[in-house]
Design an enzyme around this catalytic site. Structure first.
Site, PDB file in Angstrom:
ATOM      1  N   CYS A  87       0.839  -1.198   0.000  1.00  0.00           N
ATOM      2  CA  CYS A  87       0.000   0.000   0.000  1.00  0.00           C
ATOM      3  C   CYS A  87       0.877   1.252   0.000  1.00  0.00           C
ATOM      4  O   CYS A  87       1.494   1.566  -1.001  1.00  0.00           O
ATOM      5  CB  CYS A  87      -0.968  -0.040   1.187  1.00  0.00           C
ATOM      6  SG  CYS A  87      -2.346   1.127   1.045  1.00  0.00           S
ATOM      7  N   HIS A 196      -3.439  -5.762   1.063  1.00  0.00           N
ATOM      8  CA  HIS A 196      -2.713  -6.010   2.305  1.00  0.00           C
ATOM      9  C   HIS A 196      -2.637  -7.503   2.658  1.00  0.00           C
ATOM     10  O   HIS A 196      -3.502  -8.009   3.378  1.00  0.00           O
ATOM     11  CB  HIS A 196      -3.395  -5.271   3.451  1.00  0.00           C
ATOM     12  CG  HIS A 196      -3.229  -3.792   3.405  1.00  0.00           C
ATOM     13  ND1 HIS A 196      -2.277  -3.134   4.132  1.00  0.00           N
ATOM     14  CD2 HIS A 196      -3.892  -2.841   2.700  1.00  0.00           C
ATOM     15  CE1 HIS A 196      -2.357  -1.829   3.900  1.00  0.00           C
ATOM     16  NE2 HIS A 196      -3.331  -1.624   3.024  1.00  0.00           N
ATOM     17  N   GLU A 198      -0.757  -8.829   4.793  1.00  0.00           N
ATOM     18  CA  GLU A 198      -0.530  -8.990   6.243  1.00  0.00           C
ATOM     19  C   GLU A 198      -1.830  -9.020   7.029  1.00  0.00           C
ATOM     20  O   GLU A 198      -1.840  -9.420   8.207  1.00  0.00           O
ATOM     21  CB  GLU A 198       0.387  -7.875   6.765  1.00  0.00           C
ATOM     22  CG  GLU A 198      -0.262  -6.534   7.011  1.00  0.00           C
ATOM     23  CD  GLU A 198      -0.472  -5.698   5.756  1.00  0.00           C
ATOM     24  OE1 GLU A 198      -0.736  -4.488   5.900  1.00  0.00           O
ATOM     25  OE2 GLU A 198      -0.390  -6.235   4.629  1.00  0.00           O
TER      26      GLU A 198
END
Length: 225
Positions: A87, A196, A198
Protein backbone atom coordinates in the site's frame (compact mmCIF):
# COMPACT_ATOMS: atom_id res chain seq x y z
CA UNK A 1 18.87 -19.31 12.94
CA UNK A 2 15.62 -17.80 11.65
CA UNK A 3 15.45 -15.17 8.92
CA UNK A 4 15.49 -11.58 10.19
CA UNK A 5 12.99 -9.35 8.39
CA UNK A 6 12.94 -5.63 9.07
CA UNK A 7 9.66 -3.71 9.28
CA UNK A 8 9.95 0.07 8.91
CA UNK A 9 7.94 2.50 11.03
CA UNK A 10 7.38 6.02 9.70
CA UNK A 11 5.34 8.74 11.38
CA UNK A 12 1.87 7.80 10.14
CA UNK A 13 2.52 4.08 9.61
CA UNK A 14 -0.58 2.06 10.47
CA UNK A 15 0.26 -1.51 9.56
CA UNK A 16 3.79 -2.01 10.84
CA UNK A 17 2.52 -4.06 13.79
CA UNK A 18 0.45 -6.26 11.48
CA UNK A 19 3.40 -6.76 9.14
CA UNK A 20 5.61 -7.78 12.07
CA UNK A 21 2.93 -10.23 13.21
CA UNK A 22 2.83 -11.76 9.71
CA UNK A 23 6.61 -12.19 9.81
CA UNK A 24 6.35 -14.04 13.10
CA UNK A 25 3.55 -16.23 11.70
CA UNK A 26 6.05 -17.27 9.01
CA UNK A 27 8.52 -18.36 11.73
CA UNK A 28 10.90 -15.46 11.09
CA UNK A 29 12.18 -12.73 13.38
CA UNK A 30 10.60 -9.30 12.99
CA UNK A 31 13.10 -6.47 13.46
CA UNK A 32 11.83 -2.92 14.02
CA UNK A 33 13.43 -0.26 11.80
CA UNK A 34 12.92 3.45 12.52
CA UNK A 35 12.49 5.96 9.70
CA UNK A 36 15.17 8.33 11.01
CA UNK A 37 17.81 5.62 11.47
CA UNK A 38 19.84 4.55 8.43
CA UNK A 39 20.98 1.34 10.14
CA UNK A 40 19.17 -1.72 8.72
CA UNK A 41 20.51 -3.84 11.60
CA UNK A 42 21.77 -6.57 9.31
CA UNK A 43 18.29 -7.76 8.30
CA UNK A 44 17.80 -10.27 5.49
CA UNK A 45 14.76 -8.54 3.97
CA UNK A 46 12.65 -5.41 4.51
CA UNK A 47 8.93 -4.68 4.55
CA UNK A 48 7.67 -1.15 3.98
CA UNK A 49 4.17 -1.23 5.49
CA UNK A 50 0.94 0.58 4.79
CA UNK A 51 -0.33 3.78 6.34
CA UNK A 52 0.13 7.47 5.66
CA UNK A 53 3.86 8.12 6.04
CA UNK A 54 4.49 11.73 7.10
CA UNK A 55 0.76 12.30 6.69
CA UNK A 56 1.01 11.78 2.91
CA UNK A 57 1.77 15.50 2.64
CA UNK A 58 2.70 16.72 -0.84
CA UNK A 59 2.07 13.29 -2.37
CA UNK A 60 1.72 9.78 -0.98
CA UNK A 61 5.17 8.35 -0.24
CA UNK A 62 7.18 11.29 -1.56
CA UNK A 63 8.59 12.47 1.79
CA UNK A 64 9.24 8.95 3.08
CA UNK A 65 11.35 8.28 0.02
CA UNK A 66 13.94 10.72 1.46
CA UNK A 67 13.99 9.25 4.99
CA UNK A 68 17.42 8.05 6.19
CA UNK A 69 16.20 4.45 6.39
CA UNK A 70 15.11 4.57 2.74
CA UNK A 71 18.57 5.68 1.61
CA UNK A 72 19.87 2.42 3.05
CA UNK A 73 16.96 0.38 1.67
CA UNK A 74 17.51 1.74 -1.84
CA UNK A 75 21.20 0.88 -1.73
CA UNK A 76 20.57 -2.59 -0.29
CA UNK A 77 17.75 -3.34 -2.74
CA UNK A 78 20.04 -2.55 -5.65
CA UNK A 79 22.42 -5.18 -4.23
CA UNK A 80 19.59 -7.75 -4.12
CA UNK A 81 17.96 -7.34 -0.69
CA UNK A 82 14.34 -8.57 -0.86
CA UNK A 83 11.93 -5.69 -0.25
CA UNK A 84 8.12 -5.76 -0.04
CA UNK A 85 6.12 -2.53 -0.20
CA UNK A 86 2.48 -2.80 0.84
CA UNK A 87 0.00 0.00 0.00
CA UNK A 88 1.85 3.14 1.18
CA UNK A 89 4.99 1.02 0.88
CA UNK A 90 4.22 0.46 -2.82
CA UNK A 91 3.81 4.21 -3.22
CA UNK A 92 7.18 4.76 -1.54
CA UNK A 93 8.91 2.20 -3.77
CA UNK A 94 7.60 3.99 -6.86
CA UNK A 95 8.71 7.37 -5.51
CA UNK A 96 12.14 5.89 -4.73
CA UNK A 97 12.56 4.61 -8.28
CA UNK A 98 12.83 0.97 -7.19
CA UNK A 99 9.63 0.25 -9.12
CA UNK A 100 8.33 2.07 -12.21
CA UNK A 101 5.11 4.03 -12.50
CA UNK A 102 3.14 5.98 -9.92
CA UNK A 103 0.08 5.76 -7.69
CA UNK A 104 -2.66 8.37 -8.10
CA UNK A 105 -6.11 9.06 -6.65
CA UNK A 106 -8.63 6.26 -7.14
CA UNK A 107 -11.10 6.48 -9.98
CA UNK A 108 -14.23 7.88 -8.38
CA UNK A 109 -12.06 9.79 -5.85
CA UNK A 110 -13.25 7.71 -2.90
CA UNK A 111 -11.40 5.80 -0.20
CA UNK A 112 -11.86 2.06 -0.77
CA UNK A 113 -11.98 -0.51 2.02
CA UNK A 114 -12.99 -4.02 0.95
CA UNK A 115 -11.87 -7.61 0.62
CA UNK A 116 -10.41 -8.05 -2.84
CA UNK A 117 -9.72 -11.06 -5.06
CA UNK A 118 -6.33 -11.08 -6.75
CA UNK A 119 -4.79 -13.40 -9.32
CA UNK A 120 -1.15 -14.33 -8.83
CA UNK A 121 0.51 -13.73 -12.20
CA UNK A 122 4.15 -14.32 -11.28
CA UNK A 123 5.50 -16.87 -8.81
CA UNK A 124 9.15 -16.23 -9.63
CA UNK A 125 9.74 -13.45 -7.11
CA UNK A 126 11.22 -13.45 -3.63
CA UNK A 127 7.71 -12.96 -2.24
CA UNK A 128 5.44 -15.25 -4.28
CA UNK A 129 7.22 -18.59 -4.61
CA UNK A 130 4.70 -20.40 -2.38
CA UNK A 131 1.80 -19.70 -4.76
CA UNK A 132 0.71 -21.57 -7.86
CA UNK A 133 0.61 -19.66 -11.13
CA UNK A 134 -2.88 -18.23 -11.61
CA UNK A 135 -3.94 -18.82 -8.01
CA UNK A 136 -6.69 -16.50 -6.81
CA UNK A 137 -6.29 -15.11 -3.31
CA UNK A 138 -8.55 -12.99 -1.12
CA UNK A 139 -6.97 -10.16 0.87
CA UNK A 140 -8.19 -6.82 2.23
CA UNK A 141 -7.41 -3.51 0.56
CA UNK A 142 -7.80 0.05 1.84
CA UNK A 143 -6.57 3.07 -0.07
CA UNK A 144 -7.44 6.35 -1.71
CA UNK A 145 -4.28 6.75 -3.83
CA UNK A 146 -4.31 3.20 -5.16
CA UNK A 147 -4.64 3.67 -8.90
CA UNK A 148 -1.48 2.43 -10.62
CA UNK A 149 -0.48 4.41 -13.71
CA UNK A 150 2.51 4.40 -16.04
CA UNK A 151 3.48 5.36 -19.57
CA UNK A 152 2.17 2.93 -22.17
CA UNK A 153 5.74 1.93 -22.99
CA UNK A 154 6.31 1.04 -19.33
CA UNK A 155 3.09 -0.98 -19.19
CA UNK A 156 4.09 -2.83 -22.34
CA UNK A 157 7.50 -3.58 -20.81
CA UNK A 158 5.97 -4.85 -17.56
CA UNK A 159 3.66 -7.17 -19.49
CA UNK A 160 6.35 -8.39 -21.89
CA UNK A 161 8.78 -9.13 -19.06
CA UNK A 162 6.13 -10.81 -16.85
CA UNK A 163 6.63 -8.26 -14.12
CA UNK A 164 2.97 -7.95 -13.09
CA UNK A 165 2.86 -9.93 -9.85
CA UNK A 166 -0.82 -9.72 -8.90
CA UNK A 167 -3.83 -8.45 -10.81
CA UNK A 168 -7.33 -7.50 -9.71
CA UNK A 169 -10.09 -9.96 -10.61
CA UNK A 170 -13.87 -9.63 -10.25
CA UNK A 171 -13.65 -5.94 -11.07
CA UNK A 172 -11.03 -3.22 -10.96
CA UNK A 173 -11.67 -1.28 -7.72
CA UNK A 174 -9.57 1.82 -8.36
CA UNK A 175 -8.94 2.22 -12.11
CA UNK A 176 -5.40 0.84 -12.13
CA UNK A 177 -4.04 0.39 -15.64
CA UNK A 178 -4.17 -3.21 -16.90
CA UNK A 179 -5.89 -4.19 -13.61
CA UNK A 180 -2.45 -4.10 -11.97
CA UNK A 181 -2.46 -4.64 -8.21
CA UNK A 182 1.27 -5.29 -7.82
CA UNK A 183 4.52 -5.40 -9.77
CA UNK A 184 8.12 -6.51 -9.32
CA UNK A 185 11.60 -5.25 -10.10
CA UNK A 186 13.59 -6.71 -12.96
CA UNK A 187 15.36 -9.17 -10.65
CA UNK A 188 12.17 -10.12 -8.77
CA UNK A 189 13.59 -9.16 -5.37
CA UNK A 190 11.49 -6.00 -4.94
CA UNK A 191 7.69 -6.31 -4.99
CA UNK A 192 5.04 -3.67 -4.41
CA UNK A 193 1.30 -4.20 -4.14
CA UNK A 194 -1.69 -2.16 -2.97
CA UNK A 195 -3.77 -4.81 -1.14
CA UNK A 196 -2.71 -6.01 2.30
CA UNK A 197 -1.48 -9.62 2.60
CA UNK A 198 -0.53 -8.99 6.24
CA UNK A 199 -4.25 -8.70 7.06
CA UNK A 200 -4.95 -12.15 5.60
CA UNK A 201 -2.71 -14.49 7.57
CA UNK A 202 -5.29 -16.14 9.83
CA UNK A 203 -8.79 -17.21 8.82
CA UNK A 204 -9.99 -16.23 12.31
CA UNK A 205 -9.12 -12.54 11.87
CA UNK A 206 -9.07 -12.03 8.10
CA UNK A 207 -11.14 -13.01 5.11
CA UNK A 208 -8.63 -15.82 4.52
CA UNK A 209 -5.06 -16.84 5.29
CA UNK A 210 -4.07 -16.39 1.65
CA UNK A 211 -1.64 -13.56 2.37
CA UNK A 212 0.59 -15.71 4.57
CA UNK A 213 2.15 -17.26 1.47
CA UNK A 214 4.02 -14.03 0.73
CA UNK A 215 5.82 -14.13 4.05
CA UNK A 216 6.61 -17.84 3.84
CA UNK A 217 7.85 -17.22 0.29
CA UNK A 218 10.52 -14.76 1.36
CA UNK A 219 11.63 -17.07 4.17
CA UNK A 220 12.03 -19.82 1.55
CA UNK A 221 14.03 -17.38 -0.59
CA UNK A 222 16.35 -16.50 2.27
CA UNK A 223 16.84 -20.07 3.41
CA UNK A 224 17.69 -21.20 -0.11
CA UNK A 225 20.23 -18.46 -0.84
Amino acid sequence: MSARIGVITFPGSLDDGDAARAVRYADAEAVSLWHADADLKGVDAVIIPGGFSYGDYLRAGVIARFAPVMTSVIEAARRGLPVLGICNGFQILCEAGLLPGAMVRNAGLHFICRDQWLRVENTETAWTGRYEQGAEILVPMKNIDGCYVAEQSTLDELEAENRVVVRYVDGNPNGSRNDIAGIRSENGRVVGLMPHPEHAIDALTGPSDDGLGMFYSVVDTLVNV
